[in-house]
Design a protein around this motif. Structure first.
Motif, PDB file in Angstrom:
ATOM      1  N   ASP A 236       3.212  -7.595  -1.873  1.00 52.58           N
ATOM      2  CA  ASP A 236       3.645  -7.553  -0.483  1.00 52.58           C
ATOM      3  C   ASP A 236       4.859  -8.464  -0.380  1.00 52.58           C
ATOM      4  OD1 ASP A 236       1.832  -5.870   0.901  1.00 52.58           O
ATOM      5  OD2 ASP A 236       0.316  -7.441   0.927  1.00 52.58           O
ATOM      6  N   ARG A 237       5.991  -7.936   0.036  1.00 49.33           N
ATOM      7  CA  ARG A 237       7.138  -8.807   0.249  1.00 49.33           C
ATOM      8  C   ARG A 237       6.868  -9.749   1.420  1.00 49.33           C
ATOM      9  NH1 ARG A 237      11.239  -4.995   1.527  1.00 49.33           N
ATOM     10  NH2 ARG A 237      12.633  -6.780   1.779  1.00 49.33           N
ATOM     11  N   ARG A 238       7.656 -10.779   1.540  1.00 46.86           N
ATOM     12  CA  ARG A 238       7.432 -11.806   2.569  1.00 46.86           C
ATOM     13  C   ARG A 238       7.219 -11.212   3.961  1.00 46.86           C
ATOM     14  NH1 ARG A 238      10.356 -17.540   1.907  1.00 46.86           N
ATOM     15  NH2 ARG A 238      10.460 -17.624  -0.373  1.00 46.86           N
TER      16      ARG A 238
ATOM     17  N   ASP B 260      -4.463  -2.807   3.964  1.00 44.13           N
ATOM     18  CA  ASP B 260      -3.217  -2.151   4.343  1.00 44.13           C
ATOM     19  C   ASP B 260      -2.663  -2.790   5.619  1.00 44.13           C
ATOM     20  OD1 ASP B 260      -3.811  -0.555   2.225  1.00 44.13           O
ATOM     21  OD2 ASP B 260      -3.963   1.313   3.347  1.00 44.13           O
ATOM     22  N   VAL B 261      -1.353  -2.874   5.717  1.00 49.29           N
ATOM     23  CA  VAL B 261      -0.703  -3.530   6.847  1.00 49.29           C
ATOM     24  C   VAL B 261      -0.377  -2.492   7.919  1.00 49.29           C
ATOM     25  CG1 VAL B 261       1.243  -4.957   7.568  1.00 49.29           C
ATOM     26  CG2 VAL B 261       0.271  -5.236   5.268  1.00 49.29           C
ATOM     27  N   PRO B 262      -0.826  -2.672   9.166  1.00 49.42           N
ATOM     28  CA  PRO B 262      -0.530  -1.684  10.218  1.00 49.42           C
ATOM     29  C   PRO B 262       0.950  -1.680  10.590  1.00 49.42           C
ATOM     30  CG  PRO B 262      -1.668  -3.585  11.143  1.00 49.42           C
ATOM     31  CD  PRO B 262      -1.690  -3.757   9.662  1.00 49.42           C
ATOM     32  N   LEU B 263       1.401  -0.540  11.059  1.00 47.92           N
ATOM     33  CA  LEU B 263       2.810  -0.353  11.379  1.00 47.92           C
ATOM     34  C   LEU B 263       3.295  -1.343  12.427  1.00 47.92           C
ATOM     35  CD1 LEU B 263       5.244   1.433  10.727  1.00 47.92           C
ATOM     36  CD2 LEU B 263       4.475   3.015  12.506  1.00 47.92           C
TER      37      LEU B 263
ATOM     38  N   HIS C 141       0.815  -1.218   0.000  1.00 43.22           N
ATOM     39  CA  HIS C 141       0.000   0.000   0.000  1.00 43.22           C
ATOM     40  C   HIS C 141       0.849   1.270   0.000  1.00 43.22           C
ATOM     41  CE1 HIS C 141       0.587  -0.504   4.450  1.00 43.22           C
ATOM     42  NE2 HIS C 141       0.632   0.813   4.402  1.00 43.22           N
ATOM     43  N   ASN C 142       2.114   1.167   0.436  1.00 44.05           N
ATOM     44  CA  ASN C 142       2.988   2.338   0.426  1.00 44.05           C
ATOM     45  C   ASN C 142       3.346   2.809  -0.982  1.00 44.05           C
ATOM     46  OD1 ASN C 142       3.763   0.860   3.177  1.00 44.05           O
ATOM     47  ND2 ASN C 142       4.194   3.042   3.374  1.00 44.05           N
TER      48      ASN C 142
END
Length: 295
Positions: A63-65, A195-198, A44-45
């Motif tokens: 998405d990378r691993r 989206d992946v949370p920080l 998502h970045n």
């Protein structure tokens, strides 16, 4: 230019050499381009970067691993596995263009050592060791903080240790930054639309460091690269990133180096200036900048 907030996409996946699933977002039309995000990021970045390119390219945002739609690193993860992920993406999508930012550029370069010459490869400031500089000097402190469950402190250690573009990160003391990072992680703990949370990205930094540690000889090995390579960087980036690009430019046979004025290390991220990075990428992927190859 398309607005990243309004871009519709579908998803897909490829299977890497060890059976790990690498998931991606796909949108746009035209020749394929794979965009490999950096550390503390997920696909998502790169939505703004991808949206800018999508008028001329079919964009694949993996998405990378270890995050999002992709499988785990696995207990025996090495740079070779990450390079196999790149190979699977290029072969199974049919893309002939690939871009890697920061740590995401390291497996792209490792794959490039043996890839066919018809590909075009763009790298933005891979954090490779040059001289006495260690890009992962932050790792021991990070590991201690993660072992104690101090995720916000570990995040600050990474941000300060990896030459973060943010002036706030550089100037503020840890005593102020750690609680701020903790608040920030809690505020965005739940992300919409995949989206992946920080907080889920902080633990990935141990394996990201593994990529750097495995890349000790990558610069000297790059004499074997046959594909055309664009080495991108920002004029405001830290000196170690520029030194790595200089070293790569010296050894890669068909390399073009471009420095983007007034930009830093994370220019391709949504919060940077991805439109300017996209312009440089589109120009490289669609035009011939290299002298004819000797036969």
């Amino acid at each position: 230019m398309s607005d990243a907030k309004t871009v519709s996409y579908d998803t897909g996946k490829v299977i890497s050499g060890d059976g790990t699933i690498i998931g991606y977002r796909r949108f746009g039309a035209g020749p394929g381009v794979v965009l490999m995000h950096g550390s503390m990021m997920a696909c998502h970045n790169f939505m703004r970067l991808g949206a800018t390119l999508s008028g001329d390219f079919t964009v694949y945002l993996p998405d990378r691993r270890g995050r999002g739609m992709s499988g785990p690193y696995g207990p025996d993860f090495t740079l070779r596995h990450a390079a196999e992920d790149v190979q699977a993406l290029m072969e199974q999508t049919g893309a002939r263009n690939v871009f890697g930012l920061s740590a995401g550029a390291i497996p792209v370069l490792r794959w490039a050592l043996t890839c066919p010459e018809e590909y075009k490869i763009a790298l933005y400031e891979p954090p490779l060791p040059v001289g006495d500089h260690s890009p992962v000097a932050w790792l021991p402190r990070y590991e201690r903080e993660m072992a104690r469950g101090r995720t916000a402190a570990a995040l600050v250690t990474v941000a300060k240790g990896t030459n973060d573009d943010s002036r706030v990160i550089r100037m503020l003391p840890r005593a102020v930054l750690v609680p701020l990072m903790g608040l920030g992680m809690r505020a965005q703990a739940r992300q919409a639309d995949g989206d992946v949370p920080l907080k889920d990205l902080v633990p990935t930094m141990q394996q990201e460091a593994r990529l750097v540690l495995d890349a000790t000889d990558l610069i000297s090995s790059s004499t074997t690269v046959r594909a055309e390579v664009l080495l991108l960087g920002g004029s405001r980036s830290a000196r170690p990133f520029k030194d790595a690009l200089t070293a790569l430019h010296t050894v890669i046979p068909h390399a073009l180096r471009v420095e983007l004025p007034h930009l830093g290390h994370l220019a391709a991220d949504n919060g940077g200036h991805p439109d300017r990075v996209a312009h440089a990428l589109a120009d490289f992927f669609t035009n011939d900048h290299m002298p004819p190859r000797s036969r």
